[in-house]
Scaffold this motif. Sequence first.
Motif, PDB file in Angstrom:
ATOM      1  N   LEU A   1       0.810  -1.219   0.000  1.00 12.35           N
ATOM      2  CA  LEU A   1       0.000   0.000   0.000  1.00 12.35           C
ATOM      3  C   LEU A   1       0.845   1.271   0.000  1.00 12.35           C
ATOM      4  O   LEU A   1       0.293   2.374  -0.087  1.00 12.35           O
ATOM      5  CB  LEU A   1      -0.937   0.008   1.215  1.00 12.35           C
ATOM      6  CG  LEU A   1      -2.133  -0.951   1.132  1.00 12.35           C
ATOM      7  CD1 LEU A   1      -2.739  -1.177   2.512  1.00 12.35           C
ATOM      8  CD2 LEU A   1      -3.188  -0.404   0.172  1.00 12.35           C
ATOM      9  N   ALA A   2       2.152   1.132   0.085  1.00 16.51           N
ATOM     10  CA  ALA A   2       3.021   2.312   0.119  1.00 16.51           C
ATOM     11  C   ALA A   2       2.883   3.166  -1.129  1.00 16.51           C
ATOM     12  O   ALA A   2       3.116   4.378  -1.088  1.00 16.51           O
ATOM     13  CB  ALA A   2       4.479   1.875   0.298  1.00 16.51           C
ATOM     14  N   GLN A   3       2.507   2.550  -2.247  1.00 19.03           N
ATOM     15  CA  GLN A   3       2.367   3.276  -3.512  1.00 19.03           C
ATOM     16  C   GLN A   3       0.912   3.647  -3.819  1.00 19.03           C
ATOM     17  O   GLN A   3       0.590   4.024  -4.936  1.00 19.03           O
ATOM     18  CB  GLN A   3       2.913   2.414  -4.664  1.00 19.03           C
ATOM     19  CG  GLN A   3       4.344   1.924  -4.449  1.00 19.03           C
ATOM     20  CD  GLN A   3       5.311   3.079  -4.218  1.00 19.03           C
ATOM     21  OE1 GLN A   3       5.257   4.099  -4.903  1.00 19.03           O
ATOM     22  NE2 GLN A   3       6.194   2.917  -3.237  1.00 19.03           N
ATOM     23  N   VAL A   4       0.037   3.511  -2.814  1.00 17.22           N
ATOM     24  CA  VAL A   4      -1.390   3.767  -3.012  1.00 17.22           C
ATOM     25  C   VAL A   4      -1.822   4.912  -2.101  1.00 17.22           C
ATOM     26  O   VAL A   4      -1.278   5.090  -1.006  1.00 17.22           O
ATOM     27  CB  VAL A   4      -2.222   2.496  -2.696  1.00 17.22           C
ATOM     28  CG1 VAL A   4      -3.705   2.738  -2.932  1.00 17.22           C
ATOM     29  CG2 VAL A   4      -1.733   1.320  -3.538  1.00 17.22           C
ATOM     30  N   SER A   5      -2.809   5.664  -2.542  1.00 15.62           N
ATOM     31  CA  SER A   5      -3.315   6.784  -1.729  1.00 15.62           C
ATOM     32  C   SER A   5      -4.258   6.258  -0.655  1.00 15.62           C
ATOM     33  O   SER A   5      -5.445   6.608  -0.589  1.00 15.62           O
ATOM     34  CB  SER A   5      -4.045   7.798  -2.620  1.00 15.62           C
ATOM     35  OG  SER A   5      -3.160   8.362  -3.558  1.00 15.62           O
TER      36      SER A   5
END
Length: 392
Positions: free
Chosen positions: A278-282
Motif C-alpha cells: 500500500l506504500a504506492q497507493v493513496s
Amino acid sequence: MIPYGKQDINQSDIDAVVEVLQSDWLTQGPKVPAFEKAVCEASGANYAVAVNSATSALHIACLALGVGEGDVVWTSPITFVASANCALYCGAQVDFVDVDPVTGNMCAVALEAKLNIAQSQGKLPKVVIPVHLCGHSCDMEAISRLAREFGFKLIEDASHGIGGSYQGKRIGSCAFSDITVFSFHPVKIVTSAEGGMALTNSSELAEKMALLRSHGITKAAALMTRPTEGDWYYEQQQLGFNYRMTDLQAALGLSQMARLETFVQTRNELADTYRDALAQVSASVVEPLSDSHSAWHLMMVRLDVSAQRRQLFDAMRRSGIQVQVHYFPVYLQPYYQSNYQFQEGYCPQAEQFYQSILTLPLHCHLTDASVQFIVSQLKALMDSTANTDGGH
C-alpha cells in the motif's frame, strides 16, 4: 470472491466436534470448562465464563458490574451495535466518546474532557466500554487511570482482540479492566461457530456471570439458600438467561486455541505485506499503537479524501474482492436517532473516520500473491477514479 474474513477449519477441528457428537455430552459437558481454561491460560486471566455470543458476554458483564436503571454506560461509536445495546438491555442509558482520528479507538483525551463535564453535572458513567477496533488495543493505561480517578468500571470489548497484547500484557488479562470480552464468531481470530467469553480476575464477578448465563440457576451447595434436597435440586436465585455455550461449540473453540499463535502470526505477516504493497497507493493502514501487538482481525485502511469510496467499494466487489466498511457510527443508526435523539456531528472525529475507511480482506487463507492482487486492483481503480474526476 475473496471474502474479507474466513474461518480456518482443519481436520483436528472436525475430529474434535465429531468426538463430542459421539459422546454422552452435546450441550453442557467437559469441553466448556476446558475451553474456558485454555482461554484463561492464553490470556492470563484468572476466570472465564463461556457464553453463546460476545453480545451475551457484554450483557452479563454489565449486569455483574451492577448496571441498571438510572445508570449510564459510555462506549465508542465506531463499533458493532452490541457494544452499546448491552447497556440498554440492562435498562441503563448509553452515550458515546469520540475516537482518536488515527486509530479509530476511543480517544483518552476526549474521554477525560467528557468525564470532567459529566462530573460537574453529576452524571458520571457507571461503566465505560472501550473497543479494540481491528484487534488494535486502545490506550488502556490512560483509560484505566481515568477509571481510577473518576470511579467507573471498565469492560474491554476485545471481540477483535484475542491473541494481541498491550504494553507486554496480553489482551484478556484484565490488567487494565474489570472484565474483558472475546468473540468467537466465524470471521474472528478463533471461532467456536458462534460464541463469546467474559474474562475477569474477580471470583465474585465470575460467579455472578456464571449464574446469569444459565437462568440465574445454581446447583452449588455453598450458594444454596436452603439445604439441598438431593442431586436433582437447584435454585433460581436471579432472573438470568439461556446464554450457555454448548460442548459442540466449545470443542471447536478448544481445538482452534491450539493454533491461536499461528493465526495471529499469519495475520501480522499479511499486515506487513499489505503495508508494503500500500506504500504506492493513496491509502494508509489504520495502525496499532506502538506499544502493542495487534491480533489484526481487520485490515482497515483510510482512503485519500479525493477517493470516491462508494465507487471503489462497488468496483472492488465486481472484481471479486469482498471489501467491507467497519463501522457506521452507532448513534446514527435509526433506532438511536429516533429513541435517543442523537444527531449528526455528535462525535465529529468518528464521523470523519467512518467516511474515510475501507476494510480489505484479511484471513489465514490469503497468500502474499492474493494481497498483491487486492492492492493492485485497489490502486488501478483509485487511479481510474482520479482520472475520471479530473476530466469533469
